[in-house]
Design an enzyme around this catalytic site. Structure first.
Site, PDB file in Angstrom:
ATOM      1  N   CYS A 115      54.739  53.988  48.838  1.00  0.00           N
ATOM      2  CA  CYS A 115      56.165  54.300  48.909  1.00  0.00           C
ATOM      3  C   CYS A 115      56.605  55.411  47.959  1.00  0.00           C
ATOM      4  O   CYS A 115      57.688  55.969  48.136  1.00  0.00           O
ATOM      5  CB  CYS A 115      56.985  53.039  48.631  1.00  0.00           C
ATOM      6  N   HIS A 254      63.719  54.624  45.455  1.00  0.00           N
ATOM      7  CA  HIS A 254      63.095  54.229  46.719  1.00  0.00           C
ATOM      8  C   HIS A 254      63.966  53.137  47.322  1.00  0.00           C
ATOM      9  O   HIS A 254      64.351  52.192  46.644  1.00  0.00           O
ATOM     10  CB  HIS A 254      61.673  53.705  46.464  1.00  0.00           C
ATOM     11  N   ASN A 284      64.352  50.590  54.900  1.00  0.00           N
ATOM     12  CA  ASN A 284      63.234  51.049  54.077  1.00  0.00           C
ATOM     13  C   ASN A 284      62.343  51.924  54.944  1.00  0.00           C
ATOM     14  O   ASN A 284      61.657  51.435  55.839  1.00  0.00           O
ATOM     15  CB  ASN A 284      62.471  49.828  53.544  1.00  0.00           C
TER      16      ASN A 284
END
Length: 327
Positions: A115, A254, A284
Site C-alpha cells: 500500500c 493511505h 481503499n
C-alpha cells in the site's frame, strides 16, 4: 536530508462503474445501510471485465500530461508503483508503456511495497533525479482490488475500490524538496494481510486453494500493531526537522479504512481540516490511494509554495512509511 523534488503534474483515472454501498447491500442480501455503516464508504469504483490496470494507469498518466501541457516524450523514466501486478511476469511498467503509447525504449521498472508503493517510488525518484541521469520521472499506481476480494469475508470485502493515479516529478530549482523519509518493516505482522497465491509457494505445481487467490486480512492485529508503532515512528520521522508533525499544512494518508483514518487523526491529535480524506467516495485503492489523495490536494488549488506535506501509511509486510515534502 534534503532531496530537491518538484511535483509538476498529477492525474487520475477511475473505472466506469460507480458502485453505491446500497448496491452492495442488495448484492449481498443485507439490510440497506449495512455496508455504509460498517465500511464508512458512500460509493467506490469497480473495473469492468474489459478494463486492465495498465489501461487505467495510462489514462491517469494522460490526464496528468494533458492537464499540465506535458509532452509524454519528455518523460525519461516510468515507475509503476502498484501492490498487485497485472501479471506475474513481465512487469506492469512495460504494459503501461504500451497502453499509454510512450516512446519505445523508455526506461521503466516496477516498485512493490504494497500500500505504500507510491511513497517508496517517490523517494526513489527523488534520489535518482540527483544523479541527473533522469530529469523527468513519471510514477503511476493502478489497482483493481475488486478482483481479489473474497465476498464471504465481510471485514475486507466492503472497503476496497479500483482506480489509478499518476504523478510527474522533476528536481526543480531545489526549493521544493523531500526533507524526511522513513520506511520500517516489522515481519511480526507479515501474515496479517496477504494473498498467498501467485508466487513460487502457492501455485498449481506446489498446491493451492481457490481462496489463496483472494485478499486475506486480520484487521484487529493490524490495528493493534499500527497503534503500538505509530507514536515512535512519527517521532523518528520528524527527529531531524525543525518542526513537529502538528506544524505541517497537509496530511496525505493511505486511505486504509474509516477506522484507520479516525485513529490517525485522534492518536496524533491532528486537525481534520489538514487531512486529505477521500475514502468515503473512493474506498481503499491499495497503492493508488495515496497518489489519488495527493492528486485531489493538488487539483484543489489549496497548495502553496513553502507549505509542508506529510505522507504516511501502513502496508502488508508489516510496513510503515512516512515522508515529509516541502512544496
Amino acid at each position: 536530508m534534503k532531496l530537491p523534488l518538484s511535483i509538476i503534474a498529477t492525474g487520475k483515472a477511475l473505472p466506469s462503474e460507480r458502485l453505491l454501498s446500497s448496491d452492495l447491500d442488495a448484492r449481498l442480501g443485507l439490510q440497506t445501510g449495512t455496508v455504509a455503516k460498517k465500511s464508512g464508504i458512500q460509493w467506490r469504483y469497480f473495473a469492468s471485465a474489459e478494463q486492465t490496470q495498465s489501461q487505467l494507469a495510462a489514462e491517469a498518466l494522460q490526464d496528468a500530461c494533458q492537464h499540465h501541457g506535458i509532452d509524454t516524450n519528455s518523460i525519461d523514466l516510468l515507475i509503476c508503483a502498484s501492490a498487485i501486478p497485472e501479471q506475474v511476469l513481465p512487469n506492469t511498467a512495460s504494459a503501461v508503456i504500451q497502453a499509454a503509447g510512450l516512446k519505445n525504449g523508455l526506461a521503466a521498472f516496477d516498485v512493490n511495497a504494497s500500500c505504500i508503493s507510491f511513497m517508496t517510488a517517490l523517494f526513489q525518484a527523488a534520489a535518482l533525479l540527483q544523479t541527473k541521469v533522469y530529469r523527468r520521472i513519471a510514477i503511476v499506481s493502478a489497482e483493481i482490488a475488486s478482483r481479489g476480494l473474497n465476498w464471504d469475508d465481510a471485514e475486507s470485502s466492503f472497503i476496497f475500490g479500483d482506480g489509478a493515479a499518476a504523478v510527474i516529478v522533476e528536481a526543480g530549482d531545489g526549493i521544493a524538496a523531500c526533507v524526511a523519509q522513513r520506511l520500517e518493516v516489522h515481519p511480526v505482522g507479515r501474515t496479517f494481510c496477504q494473498i498467498k497465491a501467485g508466487g513460487t509457494q502457492r501455485n498449481p505445481r506446489m498446491g493451492l486453494l481457490e481462496t489463496d487467490h483472494y485478499f486475506q486480512m486480520q484487521g484487529k492485529p493490524v490495528f493493534k500493531l499500527a497503534s503500538q508503532l505509530l507514536p515512535a515512528f512519527i517521532h523518528n520521522l520528524f527527529s531531524d526537522l525543525p518542526y513537529t508533525f502538528h506544524e505541517v499544512d497537509w496530511v496525505v494518508p493511505h486511505q486504509a479504512s474509516h477506522l484507520s483514518m479516525e485513529h490517525l487523526k485522534n492518536r496524533l491529535g491532528l486537525d481534520s481540516q489538514k487531512i486529505i480524506d477521500i475514502y468515503a467516495t473512493h474506498g481503499n485503492q491499495v497503492a493508488a490511494s495515496m497518489p489519488m489523495a495527493l492528486h485531489e490536494l493538488y487539483r484543489s488549488g489549496k497548495t502553496q509554495s513553502g507549505q509542508k506535506v506529510l505522507l504516511i501509511g501502513t502496508a502488508a509486510g508489516f510496513a510503515m512509511g512516512g515522508m515529509v515534502l516541502s512544496l
